[in-house]
Design a protein around this motif. Structure first.
Motif, PDB file in Angstrom:
ATOM      1  N   GLU A  19      30.295  44.301  40.866  1.00  0.00           N
ATOM      2  CA  GLU A  19      31.534  43.709  41.397  1.00  0.00           C
ATOM      3  C   GLU A  19      31.315  43.162  42.812  1.00  0.00           C
ATOM      4  O   GLU A  19      31.857  42.114  43.163  1.00  0.00           O
ATOM      5  CB  GLU A  19      32.670  44.732  41.410  1.00  0.00           C
ATOM      6  N   HIS A  45      40.768  35.117  40.302  1.00  0.00           N
ATOM      7  CA  HIS A  45      39.895  36.199  39.849  1.00  0.00           C
ATOM      8  C   HIS A  45      39.104  36.808  40.999  1.00  0.00           C
ATOM      9  O   HIS A  45      38.753  37.996  40.950  1.00  0.00           O
ATOM     10  CB  HIS A  45      38.975  35.739  38.718  1.00  0.00           C
ATOM     11  N   THR A  49      39.045  40.634  41.710  1.00  0.00           N
ATOM     12  CA  THR A  49      37.754  41.329  41.808  1.00  0.00           C
ATOM     13  C   THR A  49      37.713  42.221  43.054  1.00  0.00           C
ATOM     14  O   THR A  49      37.177  43.333  43.011  1.00  0.00           O
ATOM     15  CB  THR A  49      36.592  40.307  41.809  1.00  0.00           C
ATOM     16  N   GLN A  52      39.419  45.187  42.141  1.00  0.00           N
ATOM     17  CA  GLN A  52      38.608  45.975  41.200  1.00  0.00           C
ATOM     18  C   GLN A  52      37.586  46.843  41.945  1.00  0.00           C
ATOM     19  O   GLN A  52      37.296  47.968  41.526  1.00  0.00           O
ATOM     20  CB  GLN A  52      37.904  45.042  40.218  1.00  0.00           C
ATOM     21  N   GLU A 110      31.089  42.214  32.074  1.00  0.00           N
ATOM     22  CA  GLU A 110      32.027  43.190  32.629  1.00  0.00           C
ATOM     23  C   GLU A 110      32.885  43.838  31.541  1.00  0.00           C
ATOM     24  O   GLU A 110      33.181  45.038  31.600  1.00  0.00           O
ATOM     25  CB  GLU A 110      32.941  42.501  33.652  1.00  0.00           C
ATOM     26  N   TYR A 114      33.142  47.797  31.243  1.00  0.00           N
ATOM     27  CA  TYR A 114      34.412  48.516  31.439  1.00  0.00           C
ATOM     28  C   TYR A 114      34.915  49.137  30.138  1.00  0.00           C
ATOM     29  O   TYR A 114      35.544  50.196  30.156  1.00  0.00           O
ATOM     30  CB  TYR A 114      35.479  47.602  32.057  1.00  0.00           C
ATOM     31  N   GLU A 140      39.592  41.472  33.220  1.00  0.00           N
ATOM     32  CA  GLU A 140      38.369  40.751  32.832  1.00  0.00           C
ATOM     33  C   GLU A 140      38.619  39.953  31.553  1.00  0.00           C
ATOM     34  O   GLU A 140      38.174  38.809  31.425  1.00  0.00           O
ATOM     35  CB  GLU A 140      37.188  41.710  32.617  1.00  0.00           C
TER      36      GLU A 140
HETATM   37 FE   LIG Z   1      35.240  42.424  37.758  1.00  0.00          FE
END
Ligand SMILES: [Fe+2]
Ligand SMILES: [Fe+2]
Length: 160
Positions: A19, A45, A49, A52, A110, A114, A140
């Motif tokens: 990440e 995004h 991120t 995240q 990803e 995840y 994602e």
């Molecule tokens: Fe990500």
């Protein structure tokens, strides 16, 4: 590594590294992207991120581990490929199609990570961690879907 918990922590460190690399790589992709809708999807995004990364730090805290990174050669390779492509493609519209493709490769990576982490967290009884990991997983998947949509609606046609 002996236990599933060890493997969980190792993979968490791997994705924590990934990440951070993505946070560094996205601005260059945004800069190179020509189509507004592509820039917007990537910008949104990038913000996701950054959140995240914080979510992963929260997961480390939940399991009493210091946030640490493990070099992830998978994501390094994907980012390197994206950078090479950005240096090699001259036509801006064709480049947009390439940026979408590179972005989707990262999202699929990803999604795999995840999905695994959320399943392991559930198995280990780490319910709160599982919820956070699934929240990111959904982001994602949405980013991947949005990239597909803009490619099919416009970017691929412009490139053709
Ligand atoms: Fe990500
Ligand atoms: Fe992503």
């Amino acid at each position: 590594m002996k236990t599933l918990k060890d493997l969980f922590v190792h993979t968490l460190q791997d994705v924590y590294y990934a990440e951070q690399q993505i946070v560094e790589a996205l601005p260059k992709m945004i800069e190179k992207a020509e189509a507004n809708e592509l820039r917007n999807v990537l910008k949104a995004h990038l913000a996701e991120t950054q959140t995240q990364v914080e979510r992963l730090e929260a997961v480390f805290e939940m399991i009493d581990e210091e946030p640490a990174t493990e070099i992830c050669e998978g994501v390094d390779g994907l980012i390197e490929e994206a950078e090479e492509l950005m240096d090699e493609v001259d036509d801006r519209s064709v480049l947009d199609a390439g940026i979408v493709a590179s972005g989707q490769a990262v999202e699929h990576y990803e999604i795999a990570r995840y999905g695994t982490l959320a399943a392991w967290a559930a198995q280990l009884g780490l319910t709160e961690a599982k919820d956070l990991l699934e929240e990111t997983l959904e982001e994602e998947k949405r980013a991947d879907r949005l990239l597909s949509e803009i490619a099919v609606q416009n970017i691929n046609r412009q490139a053709a």
